[in-house]
Design a protein around this motif. Structure first.
Motif, short mmCIF file in Angstrom:
data_model
loop_
_atom_site.label_atom_id
_atom_site.label_comp_id
_atom_site.label_asym_id
_atom_site.label_seq_id
_atom_site.Cartn_x
_atom_site.Cartn_y
_atom_site.Cartn_z
N GLY A 102 25.16 55.35 52.49
CA GLY A 102 26.21 56.11 51.81
C GLY A 102 27.57 55.46 51.91
O GLY A 102 28.61 56.09 51.69
N ALA A 103 27.61 54.17 52.25
CA ALA A 103 28.86 53.49 52.55
C ALA A 103 29.58 53.05 51.28
O ALA A 103 28.99 52.91 50.21
N THR A 104 30.86 52.82 51.42
CA THR A 104 31.64 52.13 50.39
C THR A 104 31.47 50.63 50.62
O THR A 104 31.59 50.15 51.75
N VAL A 105 31.17 49.89 49.55
CA VAL A 105 30.91 48.46 49.67
C VAL A 105 31.75 47.69 48.65
O VAL A 105 31.72 48.00 47.45
N VAL A 106 32.49 46.72 49.14
CA VAL A 106 33.38 45.91 48.32
C VAL A 106 32.85 44.48 48.27
O VAL A 106 32.53 43.89 49.31
N VAL A 107 32.73 43.92 47.06
CA VAL A 107 32.23 42.55 46.89
C VAL A 107 33.28 41.74 46.14
O VAL A 107 33.32 41.75 44.90
N PRO A 108 34.17 41.04 46.85
CA PRO A 108 35.22 40.28 46.16
C PRO A 108 34.72 38.93 45.65
O PRO A 108 33.80 38.34 46.23
N ASP A 109 35.31 38.46 44.55
CA ASP A 109 35.24 37.05 44.19
C ASP A 109 36.43 36.39 44.87
O ASP A 109 37.59 36.72 44.58
N LEU A 110 36.15 35.46 45.79
CA LEU A 110 37.24 34.82 46.52
C LEU A 110 38.11 34.01 45.57
O LEU A 110 37.66 33.51 44.53
N ARG A 111 39.37 33.87 45.92
CA ARG A 111 40.32 33.11 45.11
C ARG A 111 39.75 31.73 44.76
O ARG A 111 39.15 31.05 45.61
N GLY A 112 39.91 31.33 43.50
CA GLY A 112 39.37 30.05 43.05
C GLY A 112 37.93 30.12 42.61
O GLY A 112 37.36 29.11 42.18
N HIS A 113 37.31 31.31 42.71
CA HIS A 113 35.91 31.53 42.36
C HIS A 113 35.78 32.65 41.34
O HIS A 113 36.57 33.61 41.34
N GLY A 114 34.73 32.56 40.51
CA GLY A 114 34.35 33.67 39.64
C GLY A 114 35.50 34.25 38.86
O GLY A 114 36.28 33.55 38.22
N ARG A 115 35.64 35.56 38.94
CA ARG A 115 36.68 36.25 38.19
C ARG A 115 38.01 36.30 38.95
O ARG A 115 38.99 36.89 38.48
N SER A 116 38.06 35.64 40.12
CA SER A 116 39.32 35.39 40.81
C SER A 116 39.68 33.90 40.74
O SER A 116 40.44 33.38 41.55
N MET A 117 39.11 33.22 39.74
CA MET A 117 39.34 31.78 39.60
C MET A 117 40.80 31.46 39.30
O MET A 117 41.32 30.41 39.67
N LEU A 118 41.48 32.38 38.61
CA LEU A 118 42.87 32.19 38.18
C LEU A 118 42.95 30.90 37.37
O LEU A 118 42.09 30.62 36.57
N SER A 119 43.96 30.09 37.58
CA SER A 119 44.10 28.85 36.80
C SER A 119 43.62 27.62 37.56
O SER A 119 43.79 26.51 37.08
N HIS A 120 43.04 27.84 38.77
CA HIS A 120 42.66 26.71 39.61
C HIS A 120 41.23 26.84 40.09
O HIS A 120 40.98 27.19 41.25
N PRO A 121 40.23 26.59 39.24
CA PRO A 121 38.84 26.66 39.71
C PRO A 121 38.59 25.66 40.83
O PRO A 121 38.97 24.50 40.74
N GLY A 122 37.98 26.16 41.91
CA GLY A 122 37.67 25.29 43.04
C GLY A 122 38.86 24.91 43.88
O GLY A 122 38.79 23.97 44.67
N ASP A 123 39.96 25.66 43.75
CA ASP A 123 41.18 25.31 44.49
C ASP A 123 41.94 26.59 44.84
O ASP A 123 41.73 27.64 44.23
N ILE A 124 42.79 26.48 45.85
CA ILE A 124 43.71 27.56 46.21
C ILE A 124 45.10 26.95 46.34
O ILE A 124 45.30 25.78 45.99
N ASP A 125 46.07 27.71 46.83
CA ASP A 125 47.46 27.23 46.82
C ASP A 125 47.88 26.53 48.11
O ASP A 125 48.75 25.66 48.08
#
Length: 337
Positions: A102-125
């Motif tokens: 019955g838990a709340t479960v959060v599944v993030p796309d980490l920065r630079g990945h998937g739908r958190s890719m932003l403008s830098h796929p495979g990279d962060i700041d």
């Protein structure tokens, strides 16, 4: 101009010529025939389970994507995906945690990945940004669920990030700082679940090239490490890891490479120290037939570095089907209860 002056000029010129050559010479891609068994991945939709698309705002003002199963407020799980992919393959595990506990479960796309890719796929700041992103997500969840136990679950490289975060919580500072906000403290999660975690290139648990899945440019890593020791960070967006993914799994949300600064931020810097520094409960699960890691070596590593951890080797389980194996949810539920 005397000899001493000539030598003092030549040495740095030769040094930087060699180092820049190590970094800029193109990497010849290798296609390993032996790699992970991708056929065991869950690739079909899991149906309408009430999973919601959402996002949170990190300290740099960027919106980072996550999926959430909204449940009760006693336990909140955050599930971290492995390298070069995003969170979809963890949805069956998230659904099971939601349904059985019955838990709340959060599944993030980490920065630079998937739908958190932003403008830098495979990279962060900057180096250290993943721990800051996790701290910001933790803060949001702690405010929304003030009475809940927050549990961080990581698979493969996501497990390595969980180890890194757990060991450095409560005050790790980034090596490259964008704003004063980057120095916020990182609060610890209440418990950690590691699913076949990547503990770093020097860990005895790691097979060569993670079982053929990863191609590593060692010369680029050495060159960039030398520059970073001199305080030069401008080339940290250089790709240093390359992934061998089968064509049938390739889509716009998957990655082909990692930059230096992303890889440094994703991996434990010293698994022994970071495991020792974590005092929270920890569960480690690994498949008996894991192709990326030596399953039988995790017991000794954890006994030395995190004796409070509970370790199970699951029979007939491989690296990529570990998150969705029935025994995995079984062990997590029984451990929590």
């Amino acid at each position: 101009m005397n000899k001493l002056m000539i030598i003092s000029i030549l040495i740095p010129v030769i040094f930087f010529t060699v180092v820049l050559g190590m970094i800029f010479i193109p990497v010849k891609r290798e296609n390993h025939l032996d790699s992970l068994n991708f056929n065991v991945l869950e690739t079909q939709p899991i149906g309408d389970t009430g999973c919601i698309d959402s996002q949170y705002i990190a300290r740099d003002g960027k919106a980072l994507f996550y999926r959430i199963f909204v449940g009760d407020t006693q336990r909140v799980f955050v599930l971290l995906h492995g390298s070069a992919t995003e969170g979809r393959y963890l949805l069956p595990l998230a659904s099971q945690l939601h349904q059985q506990l019955g838990a709340t479960v959060v599944v993030p796309d980490l920065r630079g990945h998937g739908r958190s890719m932003l403008s830098h796929p495979g990279d962060i700041d900057y180096i250290g940004q993943y721990e800051h992103d996790l701290a910001d997500l933790h803060q949001q969840l702690a405010e929304e669920y003030p009475d809940a136990k927050l549990i961080l679950v990581g698979h493969s490289s996501g497990g390595g990030l969980a180890v890194k975060y757990a060991g450095n919580a409560k005050g790790r500072q980034a090596q490259e700082v964008m704003t004063d906000k980057a120095q916020y403290l990182s609060p610890s999660f209440d418990a950690y679940v590691l699913l076949a975690p990547y503990l770093g290139h020097d860990a005895p648990t790691v097979r060569q090239n993670s079982g053929g899945w990863v191609q590593v440019s060692v010369r680029r890593i050495i060159g960039l490490s030398l520059l970073n020791r001199l305080g030069i960070h401008s080339l940290n967006d250089t790709p240093i890891l390359f992934f061998n993914r089968p064509q049938f799994l390739s889509d716009s949300l998957q990655l082909n490479h990692y930059s230096y600064r992303l890889n440094v931020s994703f991996s434990p810097s010293n698994y022994h120290t970071e495991l020792q520094q974590n005092t929270q409960p920890m569960l480690l699960l690994v498949g008996e037939n894991d192709e990326a890691f030596y399953a039988d070596k995790f017991h000794d590593v954890m006994q030395r570095s995190a004796p409070q951890a509970t370790v199970y080797i699951l029979p007939n389980v491989q690296h990529l089907n570990l998150p969705n194996a029935p025994a995995t949810i079984e062990k997590i539920v029984s451990w929590l209860q």
